[in-house]
Design a protein around this motif. Structure first.
Motif: not given
Length: 352
Positions: A254-269
């Protein structure tokens, strides 16, 4: 008291209500002319306003607006706790200004209808200046003075560290779209497969801010990451038109959500040991020190970004030596794409 309720289908919000006929009618009006994020923000702002004021829309007076303004500026964590950015103890000035704008829009709508009992807008646009002509425009001062601050940008080493901490080609492609193309978070998530033009190294942004469309030149590195993602990571059974989808779990495909993208960046940060790294900061990244007064992302003048950052350097290349040769040779013409359209022969921006 208003109660914010929303209903969704297929992951898309279809209806937002506050439980009051006039407010709900206005939200229907907003939904037809604004994006979902704006729709939600207006609904929440109206909810907060009428919770504080505690009156029917038809009987709200200007004095109630000033009382709301004082309540929003009241200290949240004690008199001695203030933000370093603006020295305020209450909500940020931009937040208060946005809420006042939402309320002003509501009453403009109610006045225009002429059947709601509201005949004047209780939210003043500005206050009288100390002398006529003291300010440009209407000669008044705004209710809230919002600070004009420069965007917080990341250092090149921070971008390198963040990108190295990303675990998939999908994640690196999304970050590259923001860093190299200046795309906003919603624009990255809204990219469709047909919007990619690898041969021309361009992206078509179908739904930009304010509903604007544009064509953006992007580095070949972005398309290399997208190609690796589509070949080895994207679920083959996914029928989503969006490029970036969920890779695992119940929502796989399913399409990635804004919350999912934020979670990805939070983990990488966190893995990179960075204190700050947001989508907005990534699209304002300075790719070389000399780019101090060029065009911002999306074709508008902005600090620290020029057309030079849309070409094809590796992330660790920050010097300006040879940039003109890159533009004339293997790179994308500096005047091409963006909000202002494709560069034209003989046009000043075509040789820039």
């Amino acid at each position: 008291m208003p109660c914010l309720a929303r209903s969704a289908a297929d992951g898309q919000i279809e209806k937002i209500t506050l439980g009051h006929p006039l407010l709900d009618d206005y939200l229907v009006f907003v939904a037809a002319r604004a994006r979902t994020s704006t729709w939600l923000a207006v609904a929440y702002d109206l909810k907060v306003f009428f919770e504080v004021v505690g009156k029917e829309p038809a009987v709200v007076a200007t004095a109630d607006v000033f009382a709301f303004l004082s309540a929003q500026r009241a200290p949240r964590r004690g008199e001695r706790v203030v933000r370093l950015e603006d020295g305020e103890a209450g909500l940020a000035a931009r937040t208060i200004a946005r809420r006042l704008s939402s309320v002003r829009g509501l009453y403009g709508y109610l006045c225009a209808r002429e059947d709601t009992g509201v005949h004047r807008n209780p939210v003043p646009g500005s206050l009288a200046a100390r002398r006529p002509g003291a300010r440009r425009g209407r000669g008044g001062v705004p209710l809230i003075r919002t600070p004009r601050t420069q965007p917080r940008v990341l250092a090149p080493a921070e971008v390198d560290a963040l990108r190295a901490a990303l675990r998939t080609h999908r994640d690196r492609a999304m970050v590259d779209a923001m860093v190299l193309g200046g795309l906003r978070r919603c624009e990255v998530l809204g990219l469709r497969l047909e919007d990619l033009s690898a041969g021309e190294r361009r992206l078509f942004v179908a739904e930009g801010k304010g509903g604007r469309q544009r064509v953006v030149p992007v580095s070949a590195r972005f398309f290399a990451e997208v190609g690796a993602y589509l070949e080895s990571e994207r679920p083959g059974a996914s029928s989503a038109r969006q490029v970036f989808v969920v890779l695992k779990g119940a929502r796989r495909g399913e399409p990635l959500s804004a919350a999912g993208l934020d979670e990805i960046l939070d983990g990488a940060r966190d893995r990179a040991g960075l204190e700050r790294a947001t989508c907005h900061q990534l699209r304002h990244i300075v790719l070389h020190p000399a780019a101090g007064s060029g065009h911002g992302a999306g074709g508008h003048p902005g600090p620290g970004r020029s057309r030079l950052d849309r070409v094809d350097p590796p992330l660790n290349t920050w010097r300006t030596t040879g940039w003109r040769k890159r533009l004339a040779g293997e790179g994308v013409p500096a005047g091409g794409g963006g909000d202002r359209g494709t560069g034209r022969a003989g046009h000043p921006t075509a040789a820039r």
